[in-house]
Design a protein around this motif. Structure first.
Motif, PDB file in Angstrom:
ATOM      1  N   MET A   1      -0.307 -18.913  25.686  1.00  0.00           N
ATOM      2  CA  MET A   1       0.342 -18.411  24.209  1.00  0.00           C
ATOM      3  C   MET A   1      -0.128 -16.927  24.244  1.00  0.00           C
ATOM      4  O   MET A   1      -1.235 -16.499  24.046  1.00  0.00           O
ATOM      5  CB  MET A   1      -0.518 -19.062  22.921  1.00  0.00           C
ATOM      6  N   ARG A   5       1.822  -7.093  21.806  1.00  0.00           N
ATOM      7  CA  ARG A   5       0.899  -6.244  21.018  1.00  0.00           C
ATOM      8  C   ARG A   5       1.782  -5.850  19.926  1.00  0.00           C
ATOM      9  O   ARG A   5       1.264  -5.713  18.626  1.00  0.00           O
ATOM     10  CB  ARG A   5      -0.012  -4.951  21.927  1.00  0.00           C
ATOM     11  N   LEU A  13       0.860  -5.367   9.682  1.00  0.00           N
ATOM     12  CA  LEU A  13       1.343  -4.226   8.978  1.00  0.00           C
ATOM     13  C   LEU A  13       2.030  -5.136   7.691  1.00  0.00           C
ATOM     14  O   LEU A  13       2.006  -4.779   6.340  1.00  0.00           O
ATOM     15  CB  LEU A  13       2.350  -3.316   9.533  1.00  0.00           C
ATOM     16  N   ALA A  16      -0.363  -6.668   5.632  1.00  0.00           N
ATOM     17  CA  ALA A  16      -1.216  -5.690   4.697  1.00  0.00           C
ATOM     18  C   ALA A  16      -0.337  -5.141   3.512  1.00  0.00           C
ATOM     19  O   ALA A  16      -0.785  -4.983   2.507  1.00  0.00           O
ATOM     20  CB  ALA A  16      -1.703  -4.549   5.528  1.00  0.00           C
ATOM     21  N   GLY A  19      -0.121  -7.337   0.780  1.00  0.00           N
ATOM     22  CA  GLY A  19      -1.223  -7.671  -0.071  1.00  0.00           C
ATOM     23  C   GLY A  19      -1.135  -6.362  -0.953  1.00  0.00           C
ATOM     24  O   GLY A  19      -1.446  -6.662  -2.183  1.00  0.00           O
ATOM     25  N   LEU A  20      -0.919  -5.177  -0.447  1.00  0.00           N
ATOM     26  CA  LEU A  20      -0.764  -4.004  -1.406  1.00  0.00           C
ATOM     27  C   LEU A  20       0.465  -4.150  -2.511  1.00  0.00           C
ATOM     28  O   LEU A  20      -0.067  -3.675  -3.598  1.00  0.00           O
ATOM     29  CB  LEU A  20      -0.553  -2.717  -0.486  1.00  0.00           C
ATOM     30  N   THR A  23      -0.511  -5.566  -5.921  1.00  0.00           N
ATOM     31  CA  THR A  23      -1.368  -5.142  -7.260  1.00  0.00           C
ATOM     32  C   THR A  23      -0.637  -4.008  -7.935  1.00  0.00           C
ATOM     33  O   THR A  23      -1.239  -3.556  -8.944  1.00  0.00           O
ATOM     34  CB  THR A  23      -2.557  -4.169  -6.232  1.00  0.00           C
ATOM     35  N   THR A  83      -6.700 -14.585 -19.635  1.00  0.00           N
ATOM     36  CA  THR A  83      -6.794 -13.452 -18.781  1.00  0.00           C
ATOM     37  C   THR A  83      -5.898 -12.291 -19.514  1.00  0.00           C
ATOM     38  O   THR A  83      -6.303 -11.178 -19.226  1.00  0.00           O
ATOM     39  CB  THR A  83      -6.060 -13.870 -17.538  1.00  0.00           C
TER      40      THR A  83
ATOM     41  N   PRO B  35      -3.371   0.311   6.488  1.00  0.00           N
ATOM     42  CA  PRO B  35      -2.908  -0.645   5.517  1.00  0.00           C
ATOM     43  C   PRO B  35      -3.922  -1.999   5.486  1.00  0.00           C
ATOM     44  O   PRO B  35      -4.534  -2.387   4.253  1.00  0.00           O
ATOM     45  CB  PRO B  35      -1.827  -1.162   6.007  1.00  0.00           C
ATOM     46  N   LEU B  43      -9.039  -5.871  -1.772  1.00  0.00           N
ATOM     47  CA  LEU B  43      -8.520  -7.101  -2.124  1.00  0.00           C
ATOM     48  C   LEU B  43      -9.504  -8.399  -1.918  1.00  0.00           C
ATOM     49  O   LEU B  43      -9.183  -9.548  -2.348  1.00  0.00           O
ATOM     50  CB  LEU B  43      -7.105  -7.557  -1.859  1.00  0.00           C
TER      51      LEU B  43
END
Lengths: 424, 298
Positions: A1, A5, A13, A16, A19-20, A23, A83, B35, B43
């Motif tokens: 497996m 890279r 990326l 991430a 995730g950003l 917000t 909330t 990032p 978070l």
């Protein structure tokens, strides 16, 4: 497996980035000179359609105002509200439940409506018995959106077939036990006479009031002791031994209550939900009756199934009050809403409506008219922690129901839970 | 099994690759990492530390947190009976569902491991429930199917265990990948030596697969401790009957979002973190005894 890279980097990326982005906040500023009012409530699809029609009517009559509505089921609604409120992002106008009114009002999140009653919000035609539910001391934080009381719905056809004595004025818990046992004997084991009511704190309250006590006193203290809990659950054990109530596995099933599933022939409920659950199953084959008594009177009160509150920090106070008044007092709005939130709190609207009702709603309105003189006024909002008490009441009764604990052993456990819930 | 080489193998000379060029300028690598680092700090790590602080306070979401020291932890461990009910229900769930789920995953992986054209179909078909797994709709269906069970304290938990076991797709796919790594020559050699299928399963498949088994075991244990959706839907958020399905996360959620006791809920979540960390560490400790990496000299 092996993973190249490059892929790894790309995925990293992307993750991430995802995730950003979550917000980022959206702002809903009405930058076009419009006033935007947010209105949140809980309820069913059916209620949603009618509510939206009333909102549209209000917007049509008030140019320059738009109303954004959100709705959800009861539990998620209050989770989201917690909330939003704590984040300072509350809806301007919101539906409020009796168990939460004090929680929110005492945390300074609801607007005191007292200065506006009789002015921006008219109250002359509203049922006075409903008001205490929204009052803390001499301040009003919630306006009644409807009226409901408790009821016993029962399958009259089967009761007759089983030769059971039908409910009548002044009947007792013993009468109920005897009748329910007869029905179980005739239609069992799949069908029981009565849905087990002994784990539900609300019905315990009615039983208490028949004996001059209550769940909570007017100043928010506990209105009963261990002895009452033992007596109530012992009554439950008697009902179980007489085979008058649903067995534990039927009672604890959460998909629907037993009565609409036709697994029992009688069940206590608030009369504002009768049409939603039982009518489809039974049509006109079931009837409504008042509670059996354990002392004097039926111990039932009238109460708003939900109230209308305004957020303390609303930026559109005038429009919010106008909307509240419209929702409760406007005849057109009342005609659209009908019985979607129980009987209309506005007596003039109620009168107009009652001439036009059919089917299940007529049944409920007739029942309300019949018991109305006997109903106590709505109770004051219960203390903080009352919601937890209700949950624990059910939880600990579960053990009694499954025969894992006697009433005498279970009641002290409940009392210590109550102390924790109310004392904190 | 090592082969003796009579001369050292020459390493291929490395050519200048893009990766190497980046190696000369690490700052670019860090740039690409920002990032992720930002996400982890903002978070994950930040909220965790904030939560740790909150666990020593009384906090109802509305008014400022009030410092109460170890109060929450003390109450949790000494006076709250539901806390221990929740620990008990969750432990039972972990102990039953993890082994059964792994066994099911390995069993099905062995069945569809044989090369065939239908393998892709079976793999997808068996994996599908896991994709739906965490969804509310499945739990609703479960509530209907196990209608007669969920009202009974002894059987309600079993219904949830079955729901978890049925979602064995993720470990199964990993087992499949592991099975495909085992060289066929080993089996051929064992067959020549007269080993039956059962013997070669015990002596070849299990040891060769042990790193994968270990990997699945750790991940699954962590997952099982955090189970929520199924129990929430099936019991209508109550954890009933008689706390039999009051999973830890369910009780935590109730404390935080129903009772507004965020400090207490924070203490509970940190306690869970520590418990999971300790159990994972123990699993790693035992791994030395039974996990065999083919690179090992043994």
């Amino acid at each position: 497996m092996t993973v190249s890279r490059r892929t790894l980097l790309r995925t990293g990326l992307a993750l991430a980035g995802a995730g950003l982005t979550t917000t980022a906040c959206s702002s809903d500023g009405g930058g076009d000179g419009k006033t935007t009012l947010r209105f949140a409530w809980w309820g069913s699809e059916e209620r949603a359609k009618l509510t939206q029609q009333v909102v549209d009517l209000f917007v049509g009559k008030n140019p320059g105002v738009e109303v954004k509505t959100t709705y959800a089921a009861y539990d998620p609604y209050f989770q989201k509200l917690a909330t939003e409120m704590s984040g300072g992002n509350a809806p301007d106008v919101l539906q409020m439940g009796d168990r939460y009114l004090r929680e929110y009002a005492e945390r300074n999140t609801l607007l005191d409506l007292t200065p506006h009653l009789g002015k921006e919000v008219q109250t002359a035609d509203l049922e006075k018995k409903l008001f205490p539910a929204g009052n803390i001391g001499d301040k009003t934080y919630g306006l009644p959106m409807g009226q409901t009381t408790h009821v016993l719905q029962y399958d009259a056809k089967r009761w007759e077939e089983a030769g059971a004595k039908l409910p009548a004025e002044g009947w007792t818990w013993d009468d109920l036990k005897t009748a329910a046992a007869q029905v179980s004997a005739k239609f069992g084991p799949k069908v029981s006479g009565l849905s087990d009511p002994f784990g539900i704190e609300d019905w315990f309250g009615d039983w208490l009031r028949q004996q001059g006590k209550d769940l909570y006193t007017a100043d928010g203290k506990l209105g009963y002791g261990e002895a009452e809990v033992v007596a109530w659950w012992k009554l439950g054990v008697q009902f179980r031994e007489a085979k008058a109530i649903t067995p534990p596995e039927i009672t604890a099933n959460t998909t629907l209550t037993p009565f609409p599933r036709k697994e029992s022939t009688a069940e206590f409920c608030p009369d504002s939900t009768v049409g939603m659950t039982s009518w489809e199953t039974y049509g006109s084959e079931f009837a409504l009756t008042q509670f059996p008594t354990a002392g004097t009177g039926i111990g039932q009160f009238t109460q708003p199934p939900m109230m209308l509150s305004v957020a303390q920090r609303t930026k559109n106070k005038d429009v919010a009050l106008k909307f509240a008044d419209f929702f409760i007092n406007d005849p057109e709005a009342g005609a659209i809403l009908g019985m979607a939130r129980g009987l209309p709190p506005n007596l003039k609207i109620r009168e107009t409506l009652s001439a036009k009702l059919t089917d299940e709603w007529k049944m409920v309105a007739d029942y309300e008219a019949k018991v109305s003189p006997q109903l106590l006024p709505a109770p004051a909002p219960p203390p903080k922690g009352a919601g937890v008490v209700k949950t624990q009441f059910q939880r600990i009764y579960d053990d009694v129901m499954h025969g894992k604990a006697t009433p005498e052993a279970a009641a002290p456990r409940l009392m210590s839970e109550i102390q924790q819930a109310l004392g904190a | 099994m090592t082969t003796v080489l009579d001369r050292p193998v020459q390493k291929p000379r490395s050519t200048s690759t893009p990766a190497r060029r980046y190696g000369e300028r690490p700052s670019i690598a860090y740039l690409f990492l920002t990032p992720w680092v930002a996400g982890a700090l903002l978070l994950t790590l930040g909220p965790m530390l904030w939560l740790l602080y909150l666990s020593f306070t009384e906090y109802d979401l509305f008014t400022a947190p009030r410092w109460v020291g170890l109060d929450n932890y003390v109450r949790m461990l000494t006076v709250d009976p539901h806390f221990w009910n929740a620990v008990w229900a969750t432990s039972k769930f972990v102990l039953i569902s993890v082994p059964v789920q792994l066994a099911a995953a390995l069993g099905v992986a062995l069945l569809i491991h044989r090369k065939s054209r239908a393998q892709g179909f079976y793999r997808s078909a068996f994996y599908a429930p896991s994709l739906l797994g965490a969804s509310v709709s499945v739990a609703l269906v479960w509530r209907v199917i196990f209608h007669d069970w969920i009202g009974h304290p002894d059987r309600a938990l079993l219904a949830l265990v079955l729901l978890a076991v049925w979602q064995f797709g993720a470990p199964m796919v990993i087992f499949l990948a592991g099975l495909q790594q085992i060289p066929q020559e080993y089996y051929d050699a064992a067959a020549v030596d007269g080993a039956g299928p059962w013997r070669s399963f015990l002596k070849i498949t299990i040891p060769m697969l042990s790193p994968v088994i270990f990997f699945n075991l750790v991940l699954d244990t962590i997952r099982a401790f955090q189970v929520f959706t199924g129990a929430y839907v099936v019991s209508n958020g109550t954890g009933g009957p008689s706390d039999s399905t009051l999973f830890y996360t369910l009780y935590l959620y109730e404390k935080g979002f129903v009772e507004f006791k965020m400090g207490y809920a924070s203490a509970m979540s940190w306690f869970l973190l520590v418990v999971i960390a300790v159990i994972t560490a123990l699993l790693f400790r035992t791994a030395k005894g039974w996990v065999f990496y083919s690179g090992d000299e043994s």
